[in-house]
Design a protein around this motif. Sequence first.
Motif, PDB file in Angstrom:
ATOM      1  N   LEU A   1       0.828  -1.202   0.000  1.00 13.68           N
ATOM      2  CA  LEU A   1       0.000   0.000   0.000  1.00 13.68           C
ATOM      3  C   LEU A   1       0.864   1.254   0.000  1.00 13.68           C
ATOM      4  O   LEU A   1       0.598   2.219  -0.731  1.00 13.68           O
ATOM      5  CB  LEU A   1      -0.930  -0.005   1.218  1.00 13.68           C
ATOM      6  N   VAL A   2       1.914   1.248   0.823  1.00 12.12           N
ATOM      7  CA  VAL A   2       2.837   2.386   0.860  1.00 12.12           C
ATOM      8  C   VAL A   2       3.542   2.524  -0.483  1.00 12.12           C
ATOM      9  O   VAL A   2       3.750   3.636  -0.980  1.00 12.12           O
ATOM     10  CB  VAL A   2       3.862   2.212   1.999  1.00 12.12           C
ATOM     11  N   GLY A   3       3.912   1.397  -1.093  1.00 11.61           N
ATOM     12  CA  GLY A   3       4.569   1.443  -2.391  1.00 11.61           C
ATOM     13  C   GLY A   3       3.695   2.085  -3.456  1.00 11.61           C
ATOM     14  O   GLY A   3       4.143   2.954  -4.206  1.00 11.61           O
ATOM     15  N   VAL A   4       2.424   1.675  -3.534  1.00 13.24           N
ATOM     16  CA  VAL A   4       1.509   2.246  -4.525  1.00 13.24           C
ATOM     17  C   VAL A   4       1.304   3.736  -4.263  1.00 13.24           C
ATOM     18  O   VAL A   4       1.323   4.559  -5.189  1.00 13.24           O
ATOM     19  CB  VAL A   4       0.159   1.504  -4.508  1.00 13.24           C
ATOM     20  N   ALA A   5       1.109   4.108  -2.991  1.00 11.36           N
ATOM     21  CA  ALA A   5       0.905   5.522  -2.650  1.00 11.36           C
ATOM     22  C   ALA A   5       2.132   6.357  -3.018  1.00 11.36           C
ATOM     23  O   ALA A   5       2.015   7.454  -3.566  1.00 11.36           O
ATOM     24  CB  ALA A   5       0.593   5.660  -1.163  1.00 11.36           C
ATOM     25  N   THR A   6       3.312   5.823  -2.736  1.00 17.89           N
ATOM     26  CA  THR A   6       4.551   6.529  -3.092  1.00 17.89           C
ATOM     27  C   THR A   6       4.650   6.697  -4.603  1.00 17.89           C
ATOM     28  O   THR A   6       5.043   7.761  -5.104  1.00 17.89           O
ATOM     29  CB  THR A   6       5.779   5.760  -2.570  1.00 17.89           C
ATOM     30  N   GLY A   7       4.285   5.656  -5.337  1.00 16.46           N
ATOM     31  CA  GLY A   7       4.320   5.731  -6.787  1.00 16.46           C
ATOM     32  C   GLY A   7       3.381   6.787  -7.337  1.00 16.46           C
ATOM     33  O   GLY A   7       3.735   7.534  -8.256  1.00 16.46           O
ATOM     34  N   LEU A   8       2.185   6.883  -6.785  1.00 15.03           N
ATOM     35  CA  LEU A   8       1.225   7.882  -7.250  1.00 15.03           C
ATOM     36  C   LEU A   8       1.722   9.299  -6.954  1.00 15.03           C
ATOM     37  O   LEU A   8       1.569  10.211  -7.773  1.00 15.03           O
ATOM     38  CB  LEU A   8      -0.137   7.642  -6.602  1.00 15.03           C
ATOM     39  N   VAL A   9       2.308   9.488  -5.764  1.00 19.67           N
ATOM     40  CA  VAL A   9       2.876  10.804  -5.430  1.00 19.67           C
ATOM     41  C   VAL A   9       4.036  11.131  -6.368  1.00 19.67           C
ATOM     42  O   VAL A   9       4.190  12.271  -6.834  1.00 19.67           O
ATOM     43  CB  VAL A   9       3.338  10.835  -3.959  1.00 19.67           C
ATOM     44  N   THR A  10       4.860  10.131  -6.660  1.00 16.33           N
ATOM     45  CA  THR A  10       5.963  10.323  -7.599  1.00 16.33           C
ATOM     46  C   THR A  10       5.443  10.729  -8.973  1.00 16.33           C
ATOM     47  O   THR A  10       5.989  11.612  -9.630  1.00 16.33           O
ATOM     48  CB  THR A  10       6.791   9.027  -7.723  1.00 16.33           C
ATOM     49  N   GLY A  11       4.362  10.078  -9.396  1.00 12.36           N
ATOM     50  CA  GLY A  11       3.785  10.409 -10.689  1.00 12.36           C
ATOM     51  C   GLY A  11       3.294  11.843 -10.757  1.00 12.36           C
ATOM     52  O   GLY A  11       3.329  12.472 -11.812  1.00 12.36           O
ATOM     53  N   ALA A  12       2.833  12.382  -9.622  1.00  9.35           N
ATOM     54  CA  ALA A  12       2.294  13.744  -9.593  1.00  9.35           C
ATOM     55  C   ALA A  12       3.363  14.804  -9.393  1.00  9.35           C
ATOM     56  O   ALA A  12       3.191  15.945  -9.819  1.00  9.35           O
ATOM     57  CB  ALA A  12       1.251  13.866  -8.476  1.00  9.35           C
ATOM     58  N   THR A  13       4.479  14.443  -8.755  1.00 11.50           N
ATOM     59  CA  THR A  13       5.464  15.454  -8.361  1.00 11.50           C
ATOM     60  C   THR A  13       6.877  15.184  -8.857  1.00 11.50           C
ATOM     61  O   THR A  13       7.705  16.098  -8.898  1.00 11.50           O
ATOM     62  CB  THR A  13       5.534  15.570  -6.824  1.00 11.50           C
ATOM     63  N   GLY A  14       7.194  13.936  -9.183  1.00 12.35           N
ATOM     64  CA  GLY A  14       8.563  13.591  -9.568  1.00 12.35           C
ATOM     65  C   GLY A  14       9.499  13.430  -8.385  1.00 12.35           C
ATOM     66  O   GLY A  14      10.689  13.238  -8.559  1.00 12.35           O
ATOM     67  N   VAL A  15       8.967  13.474  -7.152  1.00 16.54           N
ATOM     68  CA  VAL A  15       9.782  13.357  -5.937  1.00 16.54           C
ATOM     69  C   VAL A  15       9.409  12.067  -5.217  1.00 16.54           C
ATOM     70  O   VAL A  15       8.233  11.803  -4.978  1.00 16.54           O
ATOM     71  CB  VAL A  15       9.567  14.560  -5.001  1.00 16.54           C
TER      72      VAL A  15
ATOM     73  N   GLY B   1      18.158   3.948  -1.009  1.00 19.34           N
ATOM     74  CA  GLY B   1      18.767   3.754  -2.318  1.00 19.34           C
ATOM     75  C   GLY B   1      17.956   2.800  -3.181  1.00 19.34           C
ATOM     76  O   GLY B   1      17.762   3.029  -4.378  1.00 19.34           O
ATOM     77  N   LEU B   2      17.452   1.727  -2.576  1.00 13.93           N
ATOM     78  CA  LEU B   2      16.600   0.778  -3.296  1.00 13.93           C
ATOM     79  C   LEU B   2      15.333   1.455  -3.786  1.00 13.93           C
ATOM     80  O   LEU B   2      14.941   1.330  -4.954  1.00 13.93           O
ATOM     81  CB  LEU B   2      16.266  -0.400  -2.372  1.00 13.93           C
ATOM     82  N   SER B   3      14.689   2.208  -2.906  1.00 17.50           N
ATOM     83  CA  SER B   3      13.443   2.892  -3.259  1.00 17.50           C
ATOM     84  C   SER B   3      13.657   3.911  -4.365  1.00 17.50           C
ATOM     85  O   SER B   3      12.886   3.980  -5.333  1.00 17.50           O
ATOM     86  CB  SER B   3      12.870   3.571  -2.010  1.00 17.50           C
ATOM     87  N   PHE B   4      14.720   4.707  -4.259  1.00 15.99           N
ATOM     88  CA  PHE B   4      14.968   5.750  -5.251  1.00 15.99           C
ATOM     89  C   PHE B   4      15.343   5.153  -6.611  1.00 15.99           C
ATOM     90  O   PHE B   4      14.957   5.674  -7.654  1.00 15.99           O
ATOM     91  CB  PHE B   4      16.078   6.686  -4.781  1.00 15.99           C
ATOM     92  N   THR B   5      16.120   4.064  -6.601  1.00 14.96           N
ATOM     93  CA  THR B   5      16.502   3.427  -7.862  1.00 14.96           C
ATOM     94  C   THR B   5      15.283   2.872  -8.584  1.00 14.96           C
ATOM     95  O   THR B   5      15.089   3.098  -9.790  1.00 14.96           O
ATOM     96  CB  THR B   5      17.515   2.302  -7.608  1.00 14.96           C
ATOM     97  N   VAL B   6      14.446   2.152  -7.851  1.00 14.05           N
ATOM     98  CA  VAL B   6      13.233   1.587  -8.451  1.00 14.05           C
ATOM     99  C   VAL B   6      12.300   2.698  -8.922  1.00 14.05           C
ATOM    100  O   VAL B   6      11.721   2.628 -10.021  1.00 14.05           O
ATOM    101  CB  VAL B   6      12.518   0.664  -7.436  1.00 14.05           C
ATOM    102  N   SER B   7      12.156   3.745  -8.114  1.00  5.67           N
ATOM    103  CA  SER B   7      11.264   4.851  -8.474  1.00  5.67           C
ATOM    104  C   SER B   7      11.740   5.568  -9.732  1.00  5.67           C
ATOM    105  O   SER B   7      10.937   5.927 -10.605  1.00  5.67           O
ATOM    106  CB  SER B   7      11.175   5.855  -7.316  1.00  5.67           C
ATOM    107  N   THR B   8      13.054   5.796  -9.832  1.00  9.13           N
ATOM    108  CA  THR B   8      13.597   6.474 -11.009  1.00  9.13           C
ATOM    109  C   THR B   8      13.331   5.667 -12.272  1.00  9.13           C
ATOM    110  O   THR B   8      12.878   6.210 -13.292  1.00  9.13           O
ATOM    111  CB  THR B   8      15.111   6.694 -10.839  1.00  9.13           C
ATOM    112  N   ALA B   9      13.604   4.360 -12.214  1.00  9.71           N
ATOM    113  CA  ALA B   9      13.369   3.502 -13.382  1.00  9.71           C
ATOM    114  C   ALA B   9      11.885   3.448 -13.734  1.00  9.71           C
ATOM    115  O   ALA B   9      11.509   3.519 -14.909  1.00  9.71           O
ATOM    116  CB  ALA B   9      13.898   2.101 -13.102  1.00  9.71           C
TER     117      ALA B   9
END
Length: 249
Positions: free
Chosen positions: A134-148, A172-180
Amino acid sequence: MLSAGVIAWIGAVFLAAGFVKGVVGMGLPTVAMGLLAVTMPPAQAAALLLIPSLVTNLWQLFIGPSFGGLCKRLWTMMAGVVLGTVTGAGLLTGAHTGIASVGLGAALVLYAILGLLKLGFTTPARHEALMSPLVGVATGLVTGATGVFVIPAVPYLQSLRLGREDLIQALGLSFTVSTAALALGLFKAGALASPTTQLAGSVLALLPALAGMFAGQALRQAMSAETFRKVFFAGLLMLGVYLVVETAL
């Protein structure tokens, strides 16, 4: 052709941004984009960021002591990050990106203040199986809206009470996956053009970024756990204030 003064400024910017990332495990893109905007357009700054951001994230991911264990523990969160980011990547080019960035900055400020006051929360181990995706999906949606890639991933990882180096590696794991995932999502949404990027300049920017990161890591390892906690939350506070002020101006 960049002047010698601009080249020196770029080197200083990436040295500072790498140092911040080395100390608190995040902040290189935010610091670099904000400072580079003084001398160049955002698109040119983003091109310079490409290689330093990727390499420093991968370095942060692989040098820690618990890569395999963290991947096993957090894989459902990372799967959620990919799903949320790819699904929401089109939001980054929408009309409400500024509002989302202000909201993200305000959330960071609040979380940092609570952390500095030692009012954080803990996620019990029995709840991780439910919370991580759930946290992963929420983080992804925020990333999609802001790029952060910060909220709610960073508070959640902090709530797992990971050790200092494990937390840095998990970031580092989270940021690498999020960037890709963000690159994949933007490509899928048709939001990425394909101009030639300044890869040579980006490779050169990697050198001061790594130098700064090594210096920051050395400082972090010399810190006590309590000092690191204060520096970590102070870094989040400054990042949050920066996001709010940048959007408001």
